[in-house]
Design an enzyme around this catalytic site. Structure first.
Site, PDB file in Angstrom:
ATOM      1  CG  HIS A  76      -8.869  -2.800  -1.876  1.00 48.53           C
ATOM      2  ND1 HIS A  76      -9.775  -2.049  -2.591  1.00 48.53           N
ATOM      3  CD2 HIS A  76      -8.646  -2.111  -0.730  1.00 48.53           C
ATOM      4  CE1 HIS A  76     -10.082  -0.965  -1.914  1.00 48.53           C
ATOM      5  NE2 HIS A  76      -9.415  -0.973  -0.766  1.00 48.53           N
ATOM      6  CD  GLN A 118     -14.978  -0.164  -2.000  1.00 52.53           C
ATOM      7  OE1 GLN A 118     -16.175  -0.222  -1.740  1.00 52.53           O
ATOM      8  NE2 GLN A 118     -14.396  -0.917  -2.904  1.00 52.53           N
ATOM      9  CG  ASN A 142     -12.414  -0.300   4.499  1.00 55.05           C
ATOM     10  OD1 ASN A 142     -12.724  -0.798   5.582  1.00 55.05           O
ATOM     11  ND2 ASN A 142     -11.300   0.397   4.332  1.00 55.05           N
ATOM     12  CG  ASP A 169      -2.026   0.968   1.197  1.00 53.99           C
ATOM     13  OD1 ASP A 169      -3.183   0.545   1.234  1.00 53.99           O
ATOM     14  OD2 ASP A 169      -1.760   2.184   1.142  1.00 53.99           O
ATOM     15  CG  HIS A 175      -6.788  -2.546   3.643  1.00 54.31           C
ATOM     16  ND1 HIS A 175      -6.001  -1.475   3.293  1.00 54.31           N
ATOM     17  CD2 HIS A 175      -8.037  -2.247   3.202  1.00 54.31           C
ATOM     18  CE1 HIS A 175      -6.748  -0.557   2.685  1.00 54.31           C
ATOM     19  NE2 HIS A 175      -7.979  -1.007   2.615  1.00 54.31           N
TER      20      HIS A 175
HETATM   21  P1  AMP Z   1      -9.773   1.654   0.872  1.00 53.99           P
HETATM   22  O1  AMP Z   1      -9.852   2.939   1.646  1.00 53.99           O
HETATM   23  O2  AMP Z   1     -10.160   0.446   1.635  1.00 53.99           O
HETATM   24  O3  AMP Z   1     -10.477   1.771  -0.459  1.00 53.99           O
HETATM   25  O4  AMP Z   1      -8.234   1.446   0.583  1.00 53.99           O
HETATM   26  C1  AMP Z   1      -7.570   1.996  -0.503  1.00 53.99           C
HETATM   27  C2  AMP Z   1      -6.097   1.852  -0.217  1.00 53.99           C
HETATM   28  O5  AMP Z   1      -5.413   1.910  -1.437  1.00 53.99           O
HETATM   29  C3  AMP Z   1      -5.514   2.934   0.683  1.00 53.99           C
HETATM   30  O6  AMP Z   1      -4.887   2.306   1.807  1.00 53.99           O
HETATM   31  C4  AMP Z   1      -4.500   3.648  -0.205  1.00 53.99           C
HETATM   32  O7  AMP Z   1      -3.345   4.026   0.513  1.00 53.99           O
HETATM   33  C5  AMP Z   1      -4.200   2.586  -1.227  1.00 53.99           C
HETATM   34  N1  AMP Z   1      -3.797   3.051  -2.542  1.00 53.99           N
HETATM   35  C6  AMP Z   1      -4.423   3.962  -3.312  1.00 53.99           C
HETATM   36  N2  AMP Z   1      -3.796   4.093  -4.508  1.00 53.99           N
HETATM   37  C7  AMP Z   1      -2.756   3.213  -4.487  1.00 53.99           C
HETATM   38  C8  AMP Z   1      -1.734   2.865  -5.415  1.00 53.99           C
HETATM   39  N3  AMP Z   1      -1.647   3.452  -6.608  1.00 53.99           N
HETATM   40  N4  AMP Z   1      -0.845   1.927  -5.051  1.00 53.99           N
HETATM   41  C9  AMP Z   1      -0.921   1.331  -3.832  1.00 53.99           C
HETATM   42  N5  AMP Z   1      -1.859   1.616  -2.921  1.00 53.99           N
HETATM   43  C10 AMP Z   1      -2.759   2.557  -3.238  1.00 53.99           C
END
Ligand code: AMP
Ligand code: ZN
Length: 136
Positions: A101, A95, A88, A32, A103
Site C-alpha cells: 500500500h 509495515q 513501508n 486510513d 500512504h
Molecule cells: P503500514 O504501517 O505502512 O503497514 O500501514 C498500515 C496502515 O493501515 C496504518 O496507517 C493503519 O492505520 C491502516 N489500517 C489498518 N487497518 C485498516 C483498515 N481496516 N482500514 C483502513 N486502514 C487501515
C-alpha cells in the site's frame, strides 16, 4: 491473485466496506482508519502483493500515476499545503499490513505530525564504502 487471510485484499475488492475515495480496475483508494492527518488515505492494489519487492514492475508506474492524481485532487479539495507519499516495506520499516500500500498524507501548516528521520553524519569513507556495497 487474492490472499484469503489478508484484510487489505478484502477491502480492496469490496468484501469489507471502507470509505473509498476512488476506484478503478486494479486499485482502490481508501481513507486510513488511523490517520496521521485529515484525509490520510491508502492506495491498495486489488491483487495481493506483500510489499514493493513483489509488486510487478508495470504496477510501480501505475501506483505513482494514481498517487499524483489523488494528491492533486486531495490538495484542491482539502486545502492542504503539502503532501507526503509514504510506503513501508518490512517490519523494520514500519509495515504492519503485509499487502502493498502507499500512504497519501496531506500536510497542513502546523499539523504537528513528524514524518521523517534523524539525519546521520557519515564520513566520506563510509559513503564510499556504502556506494561500493550497493553498486560494486
Ligand atoms: P503500514 O504501517 O505502512 O503497514 O500501514 C498500515 C496502515 O493501515 C496504518 O496507517 C493503519 O492505520 C491502516 N489500517 C489498518 N487497518 C485498516 C483498515 N481496516 N482500514 C483502513 N486502514 C487501515
Ligand atoms: Zn492482500
Amino acid at each position: 491473485m487474492k490472499e484469503e487471510s489478508c484484510i487489505f485484499c478484502k477491502i480492496a475488492n469490496g468484501e469489507i466496506p471502507s470509505e473509498t475515495l476512488y476506484e478503478e480496475e486494479g486499485y482502490r483508494v481508501i481513507l486510513d482508519l488511523g490517520p496521521a492527518t485529515r484525509g490520510h488515505a491508502l492506495i491498495l492494489p486489488k491483487d495481493h502483493y506483500a510489499s514493493l519487492y513483489e509488486l510487478p514492475d508495470e504496477k510501480c508506474g501505475e501506483v505513482l500515476r494514481l498517487a499524483k492524481k489523488m494528491a492533486v485532487r486531495m490538495t484542491d479539495r482539502l486545502g492542504c499545503s503539502g503532501f507526503n507519499l509514504v510506503q513501508n516495506n518490512g517490519e523494520s520499516a514500519g509495515q504492519t499490513v503485509r499487502h502493498f500500500h502507499m500512504h497519501l498524507i496531506p500536510r497542513y501548516d502546523g499539523d504537528g505530525q513528524e514524518i521523517g528521520w534523524k539525519p546521520g553524519k557519515p564520513e566520506q569513507e563510509e559513503l564510499k564504502e556504502i556506494r561500493k556495497t550497493i553498486c560494486g
